[in-house]
Design an enzyme around this catalytic site. Structure first.
Site, PDB file in Angstrom:
ATOM      1  N   ASP A  48       0.845  -1.194   0.000  1.00 16.24           N
ATOM      2  CA  ASP A  48       0.000   0.000   0.000  1.00 16.24           C
ATOM      3  C   ASP A  48       0.881   1.246   0.000  1.00 16.24           C
ATOM      4  O   ASP A  48       1.600   1.519   0.967  1.00 16.24           O
ATOM      5  CB  ASP A  48      -0.922   0.008   1.221  1.00 16.24           C
ATOM      6  N   LYS A 252      30.918 -11.169  -5.576  1.00 14.24           N
ATOM      7  CA  LYS A 252      31.947 -11.853  -4.792  1.00 14.24           C
ATOM      8  C   LYS A 252      33.164 -10.948  -4.693  1.00 14.24           C
ATOM      9  O   LYS A 252      33.700 -10.515  -5.701  1.00 14.24           O
ATOM     10  CB  LYS A 252      32.338 -13.185  -5.421  1.00 14.24           C
ATOM     11  N   HIS A 673      50.143 -13.352 -33.990  1.00 13.41           N
ATOM     12  CA  HIS A 673      50.600 -14.451 -34.838  1.00 13.41           C
ATOM     13  C   HIS A 673      50.979 -15.643 -33.949  1.00 13.41           C
ATOM     14  O   HIS A 673      52.139 -15.777 -33.541  1.00 13.41           O
ATOM     15  CB  HIS A 673      51.804 -14.008 -35.682  1.00 13.41           C
ATOM     16  N   ASP A 691      48.907 -20.909 -46.952  1.00  9.72           N
ATOM     17  CA  ASP A 691      48.790 -19.477 -47.247  1.00  9.72           C
ATOM     18  C   ASP A 691      48.804 -19.292 -48.763  1.00  9.72           C
ATOM     19  O   ASP A 691      49.797 -19.605 -49.438  1.00  9.72           O
ATOM     20  CB  ASP A 691      49.956 -18.729 -46.604  1.00  9.72           C
ATOM     21  N   ARG A 802      45.182  -6.014 -38.488  1.00  9.79           N
ATOM     22  CA  ARG A 802      46.422  -5.926 -39.261  1.00  9.79           C
ATOM     23  C   ARG A 802      46.947  -4.496 -39.184  1.00  9.79           C
ATOM     24  O   ARG A 802      46.173  -3.525 -39.223  1.00  9.79           O
ATOM     25  CB  ARG A 802      46.202  -6.314 -40.726  1.00  9.79           C
ATOM     26  N   ARG A 804      47.979  -2.228 -41.007  1.00  6.53           N
ATOM     27  CA  ARG A 804      47.989  -1.688 -42.361  1.00  6.53           C
ATOM     28  C   ARG A 804      46.892  -0.628 -42.487  1.00  6.53           C
ATOM     29  O   ARG A 804      45.922  -0.648 -41.730  1.00  6.53           O
ATOM     30  CB  ARG A 804      47.735  -2.810 -43.374  1.00  6.53           C
TER      31      ARG A 804
END
Length: 860
Positions: A48, A252, A673, A691, A802, A804
């Protein structure tokens, strides 16, 4: 605004049978006045909500406890006005009477309209904004009236009660307040009120801010000395927080479990085993001497510069006697005065604790903080804790008593593997220089080895660790059973009495700890109790985005000290430094954004990088500055990085977790890498990489066609090839292979297989492919680079950026994407948030591994 009147209230009640006050209309105030909420266990439990208006209490029956979560809207049904005297009512309305049931004073204080000058118009419009100053609810709230189906208010109007967004809002709180069962005036539960304990006596409600709480009988009983130690309740380990209602989830904390007993103007600080450590925490003990009498359970912590609990800092503070800045996080009240509260439900004890701490004098309360809880989804709380680099979550049953020992009513779920291990020895380099701890857990007959703990040894921690190791020196190997370490000139045994707090990333297939880090010695816990393996890291949800790499709806990065950003617990210096300049209309990318990308993409990167030696291309001043290749650890390396022994002169750098990835970003590490080896096993290859490197002038369509040729060749051998862009002009075709004892191959076999397959493809199409490394011999062909499969050879990791222009990433593809129109430039850091929302094409990479041994016979 409707005039206050009590005719309806009085007509519904038989005041000869009910203890409710008959009351009369009070003097009207200009605006504002008393506010209260009464928890009412009638036919249906409801709350209430009442505010003083025009000399009465305007009232609404709210279906559920008001929530401080602004996203939660509570239905509030307008009911009859109540007299101001009702603001002091707490008791039981007898059966057969209107509203029969028990009434508890759940909150009270004052309210003020936010717009008093338009209050009458706001009331008529059905939109009332108010400011509450209660003991449980504060800040801005709104009551909004709903319309009936015909567009007009009904006789019994329905409203919505909504928390506004301000400093008092608690997003995610949800239904947590439903479980609070304690009166703000007497501390009694509904059951205690119904049972008649300390019967109600009517008193007129006084509308003033911060009403003083009457004290129940047991709180008034004063003690002459601090109580004795009370055996504590402990947690059981859980893989994830429990779901469903009835659970409270607390953060925690990374500290020492401490019980504080107060009485007679004195205090004692007990450890989890009941040892008196008041002398170790003198400032906390002095403060607590002025607290109300009782027994509190909690955790003492040291906070780092970003206000995060730090166990290593706690160790250093205790060792150096610098304990003035430690903070005590209180989460349970076991006794108050002479009253033992342990058999009461947790929800009651928490409410009593909050009220108990409210009575602490301001000067004596600067080192204590109340631990709030959440009743939202436990996994959501865990995810949030992990994003903040906290320890994890403790989940507790709200209706459970406090029981000494471990029970299923307290469960702990951790963000990262942790807990305690027993130290059985240590290794050195050259016979003296400390290198790692040899650890395990106790079992009958000795220690069961869990491997080594190789990182985390700061200078401050070593001041405590080395003397302890020398003090426990032994000539006997305490380890027994399978996998027990052997001795040697660089191995030093110790008696199994020291307990180390560690953090780790799970277990290897052999059952040893993966990338474990030392956090400190646990002087408060005996080694005899460490009989269970540390908990593995919990699985959590996704992490948040980054400025400029923003995920809509995710929280912004957490700011730390001036000029720094905190990402996954790692401090990022100079976060605004540009690493990739703006190009082609796309904005520059900063160091802070790189760190947040590593956090955001960690779940995709880590399966291919974690626990493997990794070479890093670093560009601390961005891609336009100097770049260099880092393999080995450097002086001052971030402690979040792991070191791996690869039988070379110096250990290699490795990544253990998201913090390690972010630490690489902090150092300006732009490319990852890794070796193609199995986790924590540099001598075992687990994948083969081809590759496909096109000569100058070739179109990317030629690379796509080459990848399909390689795919066909590998599938014909029974292998499951995967494909990714390199972030440049080529593609990588990668094959996962099994590493179990029956399937394991050597590095020379791995390289020989890659070469043999490449030669088969070249021989079949010598006009299109070459296996010759020299560029002058390529002659418009695609070079099949098999040299990435030797020991110490590397290949760019999936999802690695990368260094670049354009900020491309090495993006894992599905074979369905390898078709005409594929543009490798479409996968950049700018696109990462959208790319990460899509399913991972390499999610089943390891599941696709097959044994290479039988295939070798076909090829070699």
């Amino acid at each position: 605004m409707a005039k206050g009147e009590l005719k309806t209230y009085q007509a519904k009640r038989r005041f000869g049978e009910t203890p409710e006050p008959k009351g009369r209309k009070g003097k009207a105030r200009k605006a504002g006045g008393a506010y209260l909420i009464q928890r009412h266990a009638a036919t249906r439990l409801h709350w209430d909500f009442r505010i003083e208006v025009d000399g009465v209490l305007k009232s609404w029956a709210v279906t559920k406890a008001p929530s401080r979560d602004p996203s939660v809207k509570r239905l509030a049904v307008e009911v009859e006005d109540h007299p101001l005297d009702y603001g002091g009512f707490e008791g039981t309305i007898p059966s057969g009477n209107y509203g029969a049931g028990t009434v508890q004073m759940w909150d009270r204080g004052t309210w003020e309209p936010q717009h008093p000058e338009t209050l009458s118009e706001d009331w008529a419009r059905g939109s009332i904004k108010m400011t509450l100053s209660g003991e449980r609810l504060q800040g801005g709230w709104a009551l909004v009236r709903l319309k009936s189906d015909r567009g007009k208010p009904s006789k019994r109007a329905n409203w919505l009660l909504i928390k506004e967004k301000d400093e008092h809002a608690v997003p995610g709180e949800g239904d947590a307040n439903l479980e609070i069962d304690a009166s703000v005036t007497t501390g009694r539960s509904l059951a205690e009120i119904a049972g008649g304990r300390k019967r109600w006596t009517s008193s007129k409600l006084v509308a003033k801010k911060g009403p003083k709480k009457p004290e129940p009988e047991d709180r008034e009983a004063k003690l002459t000395r601090p109580p004795a130690f009370v055996p504590i309740q402990l947690c059981k380990v859980a893989d994830h927080p429990p779901g469903g209602a009835g659970w409270a989830h607390e953060i925690k904390f990374d500290g020492y479990r401490v019980q504080i007993a107060t009485g007679g103007g004195k205090a004692k600080v007990y450890t989890r085993r009941g040892h008196d450590w008041s002398a170790k925490f003198p400032e906390l003990a002095a403060d607590a001497a002025d607290w109300p009498d009782g027994v509190i359970d909690g955790e003492v912590c040291a906070l780092d510069g970003d206000h995060m609990p730090n166990f290593s800092a706690l160790q250093a503070a205790i060792a150096d006697g610098r304990t003035a800045d430690l903070v005590y996080f209180a989460f349970d009240l076991l006794a108050e005065g002479t009253e033992d509260l342990r058999q009461l439900p947790l929800a009651h004890r928490k409410a009593r604790l909050q009220a108990h701490l409210d009575r602490v004098p301001k000067a004596a309360g600067k080192r204590v903080r109340y631990v709030d809880h959440f009743a939202t989804t436990g996994q959501a709380v865990l995810d949030s804790a992990c994003r903040m680099d906290l320890e994890g979550v403790i989940s507790k049953k709200l209706d459970a008593p406090y029981v000494a020992g471990r029970s299923n009513t307290w469960l702990k779920s951790k963000c990262r593997g942790g807990d305690e291990v027993v130290i059985g020895g240590w290794s050195s380099e050259g016979g003296t220089r400390f290198r790692s701890l040899l650890v395990g857990v106790r079992e009958e007959g000795g220690l069961r080895s869990l491997g080594r703990v190789g990182t985390g040894y700061s200078q401050a921690l070593m001041k405590t660790l080395l003397p302890a190791l020398k003090g426990a020196a032994s000539d006997r190997n305490p380890f027994t059973g399978k996998g027990a370490p052997r001795g040697g000139k660089d191995v030093h045994w110790v008696r199994p009495v020291l307990v180390a707090e560690i953090e780790h990333g799970g277990y290897t297939e052999g059952g040893t700890l993966r990338h474990a880090a030392f956090k400190g010695l646990r002087e408060d816990k005996p080694a005899a109790e460490v009989t269970e393996r540390p908990q593995a890291p919990a699985k959590t949800g996704k992490t948040s985005g980054a400025p400029g790499l923003h995920v809509p709806g995710e929280p912004p990065p957490k700011a730390g000290k001036k000029g720094r950003l905190i990402v996954a617990g790692v401090a990022i210096s100079n976060p605004d430094k540009i690493l990739w300049p703006a190009v082609d209309g796309r904005p520059a990318i900063t160091k802070g954004e790189l760190a947040r990308y590593y956090e955001m993409a960690a779940d995709r990167i880590l399966p291919h990088v974690a626990d493997r030696p990794v070479s890093i291309i670093r560009a601390p001043d961005g891609i336009t500055g100097q770049k260099f290749f880092q393999r080995h650890a450097m002086p001052g390396s971030n402690p979040r990085l792991k070191l791996m022994d690869v039988k070379e002169r110096a250990p290699y750098v490795a990544v253990a977790d998201v913090g390690g990835l972010v630490a690489i970003g902090q150092s300006g590490g732009l490319e990852l890498h890794p070796w193609g080896c199995a986790p924590d096993d540099p001598e075992t290859p687990e994948q083969i990489t081809f590759d496909l490197d096109p000569d100058e002038g070739l179109d990317f369509a030629d690379v796509i066609a080459a990848a399909k040729v390689m795919k066909k060749e590998l599938e014909a051998l029974g292998l499951n090839p995967f494909v990714k862009t390199t972030g440049g002009k080529g593609l990588h075709v990668v094959v996962p292979i099994r590493t179990d004892a029956r399937s394991r191959i050597e590095w020379d076999q791995c390289k020989a297989f890659a070469k043999a397959v490449s030669e088969r493809v070249r021989v079949a199409r010598p006009d299109r492919f070459t296996t010759t490394l020299a560029k002058k011999a390529r002659g418009g062909k695609i070079f099949l680079d098999y040299l990435r499969n030797g020991r110490m050879a590397t290949a760019v990791a999936p999802w690695s950026p990368r260094a670049r222009p354009g900020a491309g990433i090495a993006f894992p593809l599905s074979w369905g994407q390898v078709k005409s129109g594929l543009d490798p430039r479409a996968f950049t850091l700018h696109d990462a948030p959208a790319l990460l929302k899509k399913p991972d094409p390499w999610a089943d990479f390891r599941a696709g591994a097959v044994s290479l041994r039988p295939i070798l016979k076909k090829v070699l």
